[in-house]
Write an enzyme that holds these catalytic residues in place. Structure first.
Site, mmCIF file in Angstrom:
data_model
loop_
_atom_site.group_PDB
_atom_site.id
_atom_site.type_symbol
_atom_site.label_atom_id
_atom_site.label_comp_id
_atom_site.label_asym_id
_atom_site.label_seq_id
_atom_site.Cartn_x
_atom_site.Cartn_y
_atom_site.Cartn_z
ATOM 1 N N GLU A 191 0.107 9.451 1.532
ATOM 2 C CA GLU A 191 -0.767 10.395 2.424
ATOM 3 C C GLU A 191 -0.776 9.827 3.763
ATOM 4 O OE1 GLU A 191 -4.338 13.487 1.955
ATOM 5 O OE2 GLU A 191 -5.057 11.336 2.039
ATOM 6 N N HIS B 208 -12.101 5.925 5.934
ATOM 7 C CA HIS B 208 -11.088 7.139 6.591
ATOM 8 C C HIS B 208 -11.991 8.369 6.395
ATOM 9 C CE1 HIS B 208 -7.102 5.393 5.103
ATOM 10 N NE2 HIS B 208 -6.983 5.301 6.570
ATOM 11 N N ASP C 10 0.789 -1.110 0.136
ATOM 12 C CA ASP C 10 -0.029 0.016 0.043
ATOM 13 C C ASP C 10 0.905 1.271 0.052
ATOM 14 O OD1 ASP C 10 -2.775 -0.995 0.450
ATOM 15 O OD2 ASP C 10 -1.821 -2.082 1.752
ATOM 16 N N CYS D 266 -5.225 10.097 -1.159
ATOM 17 C CA CYS D 266 -4.150 9.161 -0.681
ATOM 18 C C CYS D 266 -2.834 9.075 -1.716
ATOM 19 C CB CYS D 266 -4.639 7.740 -0.849
ATOM 20 S SG CYS D 266 -6.215 7.632 -0.536
ATOM 21 N N ARG E 272 1.429 -1.841 7.312
ATOM 22 C CA ARG E 272 2.031 -0.416 6.760
ATOM 23 C C ARG E 272 2.866 -0.035 7.990
ATOM 24 N NH1 ARG E 272 -2.314 3.242 3.825
ATOM 25 N NH2 ARG E 272 -0.124 3.890 2.893
#
Length: 268
Positions: free
Chosen positions: A74, A171, A69, A258, A94
């Site tokens: 961002e 989000h 990812d 993102c 992540r």
């Protein structure tokens, strides 16, 4: 506290990262098929070109196969004219992305700091407006992280507010964006949240919730292509808009915001 007209959309620079082939293993709430690395890179090139056309100098970082990812830059960082904050994304896969992007931040900023404590914040939960920075709680951003981040921003002279993101929103910025000039684009549930005070809110038409994630870059709004009702609503509100393909990003819950860190240098 800082209140600067244009803070949320007047930019000089951006940082992006080329999608890796491993993006096919990226996180997603619903499986609609794996994104293609080649197709995603083609869309990403168009995205970078659009940022450049809007007047930005764009740093394009190389792909990171170890982090599927990682093209969504961002989430592991947040940038202001004053400096950059290395965040702590909430998904375990992540966790190392902040360390990977640190050198790119240090190349642009004299001040690069880490999120305090042990809490988590994804940049996708942070909406910067000209007079306040909203930090939404989510499955990826916990209260400890959000409050630590808000305290850091307060120390830098910015007003920050922690918000209870409505249920079902991945989000915070999945469901809202700033169009600039005190105008917000938001899904119906986010528009009814009360987060935006007296600002004008353009409500995303039914069936086009994905199009709530747009970015204003200087004098142009970049919107995901394929959402004609939202595009018409944005234009009716008086904004110039340009569509970009996000078909591959959407397969792994990604959107336009993102894919870049956008900031203004020389204006702190």
């Amino acid at each position: 506290m800082v209140h600067r007209p244009g803070l949320s959309f007047r930019f000089t620079h951006a940082i992006t990262r080329t999608p890796a082939d491993s993006v096919a293993r990226g996180l997603r709430a619903v499986d609609t098929g794996d994104p293609s690395g080649d197709a995603f890179r083609a869309e990403h090139a168009l995205y970078v070109k659009a940022l450049e056309d809007a007047g930005l100098t764009v740093d394009v970082l190389p792909p990171l196969e170890a982090y599927p990812d990682s093209c969504f830059v961002e989430d592991p960082a947040f940038c202001l004219p004053d400096g950059a904050v290395v965040l702590r994304p909430g998904a375990a896969s992540r966790a190392g992305e902040g360390g990977e992007i640190r050198s790119a931040l240090q190349a642009r900023f004299d001040r690069v700091v880490d999120l305090r404590g042990t809490g988590h914040v994804d940049g996708g939960d942070v909406l910067m407006l000209d007079d306040v920075i909203l930090v939404g709680l989510s499955a990826r951003t916990d209260r400890a992280g959000a409050e630590a981040f808000a305290a850091l921003l307060n120390d830098w002279g910015y007003r920050a507010k922690v918000c209870e993101t409505p249920t079902g929103v991945l989000h915070f910025k999945t469901a809202c964006s700033t169009l600039g000039d005190d105008v917000i684009l938001a899904t119906k549930v986010m528009a009814e949240s009360g987060f935006f005070g007296k600002r004008k809110v353009v409500v995303v038409p039914d069936g086009e919730d994905y199009a709530a994630n747009v970015i204003r870059v200087n004098d142009v709004l970049l919107v995901p292509e394929g959402y004609p009702k939202t595009l018409a609503a944005i234009k009716a509100a008086g904004f110039e808009a340009r569509g970009l393909p996000t078909h591959e990003a959407r397969k792994v819950d990604g959107g336009l915001s993102c894919l870049s860190l956008r900031f203004a240098l020389g204006e702190a």
